[in-house]
Scaffold this active site. Structure first.
Site: not given
Length: 449
Positions: A16, A42-43, A48, A51, A178, A182, A205, A438, A443
């Site tokens: 951010g 952090t990300c 993330c 990870k 999460y 993970e 939750r 397909h 699909e």
């Protein structure tokens, strides 16, 4: 000449803060950003991105088994944690450099020091230097919450998980969100005996009950153990370097590692927010309005420190909206925090957007549910019994899609496009009218019954 040293001073160079700083600078503002650790937040540094790389590495454990039914024979396979760990950390270094270059290329001054708000429009750096700014943006993120009890100092958080010297033979992961799920999937695929310990009786939750139940079922089938309604009493280091974990029920377990993933708390300590009179919420989060402004006119905050939605893309959008609003010269821009897609990179992953079935029934009363419960083609040939589940929640009154929920291989990749449709207010009929690709898992989205 401005009466301030900077038009904008950003505290924290995470996702951010970086976005806000570079966009503000592009608008012509004189910008500085203070970061006491590494640019990227952090990300990029400990969240993330690394990870997800571990998740990719973990997927090969099953792929190397499944490939045999596809005609491949691989002799002498073995896993080298150190090689993966060091490759991931090297890429983190690359990203840290890339984010630094982005700021510098946009004319943003990077100050590698801790910063504290010391008065109206004033910031004091760790070196003792004082600077002033017309606007101050706080974007310092959050950190893992570590509960305190006898021996809790022996536990690690997700931050330390990326730096382990070996894969633990056994690990207890505390939490049901999460991050816990993970890392449980990652360590399980790398050969650890994993136990998830959760103080409540359910996982994830905020996700639809059907997906939560399916993930639990598959995780148990993969060998992950679960202990619900369980609380820690103590952790004791044993003579052989392991850890004896005692629960309030009296049960004891000895494991090689204990990890806590029980939530994240805003990094507000030592920022000097009290010096400026910035109002905080009950959980210590910085309270802001829809334009990310605090109760102090010249101080704003974005990202996890506001505890609105703790997701990297949300922090980026908030940073962009702040810069557009304050420095863009146009109408104020607010981020819409509704209908945000999200994913859990578990094994298999979960992805969702919009309302769960329970939320939809509470808000709309009458809903229609469409589902597809199937075994992906790859799993069929591989001889893997793992089943996927797609679920669509619609308003019975007008057929509008209120939510889509998936647990399947590559669910997050499919959900990104599906989220656009839900955000746009499309109906089940719009999906029905779309020709399927397909054969594909995706699909199923246009064939739901």
């Amino acid at each position: 000449m401005s009466e301030y040293d900077y038009d904008l001073f950003t505290i924290g160079a995470g996702s951010g803060g970086v976005r806000a700083s570079r966009v503000a600078s592009a608008y012509g503002a004189k910008v500085a950003v203070a970061e006491e650790y590494r640019v990227g937040g952090t990300c990029v540094i400990r969240g993330c991105v690394p990870k997800k790389m571990l998740v990719y590495g973990a997927h090969f454990a099953e792929d190397l088994e499944d490939c045999r039914n596809f005609g491949w024979e691989i002799e002498g396979k073995k896993f080298d944690w150190i090689k993966l760990r060091d490759a991931v950390l090297a890429d983190v270094d690359r990203l840290n450099g890339a984010y630094t270059d982005t700021l510098e290329n946009h004319g943003v001054e990077i100050i590698n020091e801790r910063a504290e708000i010391s008065g109206p429009h004033e910031i004091t750096l760790a070196s003792g230097r004082k600077v002033t700014a017309k606007y101050i943006l706080v974007a310092v993120g959050a950190r893992p919450f570590m509960p305190q009890f006898p021996g809790s100092e022996h536990a690690i958080s997700s931050n330390e998980a990326f730096h382990l010297d070996k894969v633990p033979e056994s690990i207890i992961i505390a939490g049901g969100g999460y991050i816990a799920n993970e890392f449980a999937g990652i360590f399980n695929e790398f050969g650890s005996k994993v136990t998830i310990v959760n103080r409540s009786d359910q996982l994830l939750r905020s996700y639809d009950e059907s997906l939560r139940d399916r993930l639990l079922q598959i995780s148990i089938m993969k060998g992950i153990d679960f202990k619900f309604n369980t609380h820690f009493e103590s952790i004791e280091k044993t003579e052989d370097g392991q850890y004896k974990v005692r629960f309030t029920s009296g049960e004891e377990r000895v494991v090689e590692c204990v990890m806590f993933a029980v939530g994240r708390v805003p990094n507000i300590e030592g920022l000097g927010l009290e010096n400026a009179g910035v109002e905080l919420g009950e959980r210590g989060e910085i309270k802001v309005d829809r334009f990310s402004k605090t109760n102090v006119d010249h101080i704003y905050a974005v990202g996890d420190v506001t505890d609105r939605v703790q997701l990297t893309p949300v922090a980026i959008r908030e940073g962009q909206a702040f810069a557009d609003t304050v420095f863009g010269g146009g109408d104020p821009v607010a981020v819409d925090h509704s209908c945000i897609p999200s994913a859990v990179f578990s094994h298999p992953p979960i992805a969702a957007v919009g309302l769960t079935e329970g939320e939809a029934r509470n808000q709309c009363g009458s809903v229609k549910i469409y589902q597809s419960d199937f075994r992906p083609m790859k799993n069929v040939l591989a001889g893997r019994n793992e089943r996927s589940l797609f679920k669509m929640v619609c308003d019975a009154a007008d057929d509008r899609i209120l939510g889509i929920h998936m647990i399947a291989p590559e669910a997050p990749e499919m959900m990104q496009a599906a989220a656009v449709a839900v955000k746009a207010g499309l109906t089940k009929a719009d999906f029905d009218a779309t020709t399927a690709i397909h054969p594909s898992m995706a699909e199923e989205l246009v064939l739901l019954k």
